[in-house]
Design a protein around this motif. Structure first.
Motif, short mmCIF file in Angstrom:
data_model
loop_
_atom_site.label_atom_id
_atom_site.label_comp_id
_atom_site.label_asym_id
_atom_site.label_seq_id
_atom_site.Cartn_x
_atom_site.Cartn_y
_atom_site.Cartn_z
N SER A 74 -12.79 -5.54 -31.53
CA SER A 74 -12.67 -4.93 -33.00
C SER A 74 -13.58 -3.87 -33.14
O SER A 74 -13.49 -2.78 -33.68
N ARG A 75 -14.90 -3.85 -32.55
CA ARG A 75 -15.90 -2.99 -32.71
C ARG A 75 -15.49 -1.69 -32.20
O ARG A 75 -15.68 -0.53 -32.64
N LEU A 76 -14.94 -1.73 -31.08
CA LEU A 76 -14.33 -0.51 -30.18
C LEU A 76 -13.40 0.29 -31.21
O LEU A 76 -13.33 1.49 -31.34
N ILE A 77 -12.44 -0.46 -31.72
CA ILE A 77 -11.46 0.02 -32.43
C ILE A 77 -12.03 0.60 -33.73
O ILE A 77 -11.77 1.90 -34.34
N ARG A 78 -12.96 -0.05 -34.28
CA ARG A 78 -13.50 0.47 -35.79
C ARG A 78 -14.38 1.80 -35.15
O ARG A 78 -14.49 2.74 -35.86
N ASP A 79 -15.05 1.77 -33.90
CA ASP A 79 -15.80 3.08 -33.96
C ASP A 79 -14.94 3.96 -33.31
O ASP A 79 -15.20 5.31 -33.73
N PRO A 82 -10.82 6.93 -37.42
CA PRO A 82 -11.31 8.28 -38.16
C PRO A 82 -12.28 7.92 -39.54
O PRO A 82 -13.35 8.52 -39.53
N GLU A 83 -11.95 7.03 -40.22
CA GLU A 83 -12.74 6.69 -41.45
C GLU A 83 -12.94 5.18 -41.37
O GLU A 83 -11.83 4.45 -41.43
N THR A 84 -14.00 4.59 -41.84
CA THR A 84 -14.26 3.50 -42.04
C THR A 84 -14.92 3.37 -43.34
O THR A 84 -15.68 4.31 -43.90
N GLU A 85 -15.21 1.98 -43.77
CA GLU A 85 -15.84 1.69 -45.22
C GLU A 85 -16.49 0.39 -44.75
O GLU A 85 -15.85 -0.74 -44.92
N GLY A 86 -17.59 0.20 -44.38
CA GLY A 86 -18.27 -0.81 -43.99
C GLY A 86 -17.58 -1.52 -42.68
O GLY A 86 -17.48 -0.71 -41.62
N SER A 87 -16.91 -2.75 -42.88
CA SER A 87 -16.30 -3.06 -41.49
C SER A 87 -14.79 -2.93 -41.87
O SER A 87 -13.83 -3.52 -40.84
N TYR A 88 -14.25 -2.32 -42.87
CA TYR A 88 -12.77 -2.04 -43.02
C TYR A 88 -12.33 -0.62 -42.38
O TYR A 88 -13.45 0.26 -42.40
N LEU A 89 -11.24 -0.69 -42.27
CA LEU A 89 -10.53 0.66 -41.64
C LEU A 89 -9.84 1.27 -42.88
O LEU A 89 -9.45 0.79 -43.80
N LYS A 90 -10.31 2.82 -43.30
CA LYS A 90 -9.67 3.46 -44.30
C LYS A 90 -8.65 3.99 -44.10
O LYS A 90 -8.54 4.89 -43.14
N VAL A 91 -7.46 3.86 -44.68
CA VAL A 91 -6.33 4.43 -44.53
C VAL A 91 -5.85 5.02 -45.72
O VAL A 91 -6.08 4.76 -46.75
N PRO A 92 -4.69 5.97 -45.56
CA PRO A 92 -4.20 6.78 -47.01
C PRO A 92 -3.60 5.91 -47.79
O PRO A 92 -2.99 4.59 -47.31
#
Length: 99
Positions: A74-79, A82-92
């Motif tokens: 999960s850390r690799l995917i989060r890194d 393109p955009e994250t907010e804390g431990s969440y993935l930011k999507v449109p």
């Protein structure tokens, strides 16, 4: 069993399909139709009273128990996201509020 397609039948099919075939196309089509018809004669050997087969899988299709599996990447995917907010993935946003 040898199946023959007559030239008259081929011309009739050409007319129904509103086609004008060249001679080499007509020969190729005739050969293809004969092969298809010869293959279809295999169905003559099929026993229509054979036992119905619902699935080719013989083992039981009972649902299995859910298992918790830890995902370690999960850390690799989060890194790489393109955009994250804390431990969440930011999507449109896909939902627009009505005013």
């Amino acid at each position: 069993m040898e199946t023959k397609v007559s030239d008259e039948l081929l011309k009739h099919l050409e007319g129904l399909a509103k086609l004008e075939l060249l001679e080499d196309e007509r020969i190729e089509l005739k050969k293809d139709i004969e092969e298809i018809l010869q293959y279809m004669t295999l169905l003559d050997g099929v026993d229509p009273d054979a036992e119905e087969m619902v699935t080719p899988v013989e083992k039981s299709l009972e649902p299995r128990e859910d298992e918790l599996v830890e995902f370690k990447e999960s850390r690799l995917i989060r890194d790489l996201f393109p955009e994250t907010e804390g431990s969440y993935l930011k999507v449109p946003r896909i939902y627009k509020e009505e005013k």
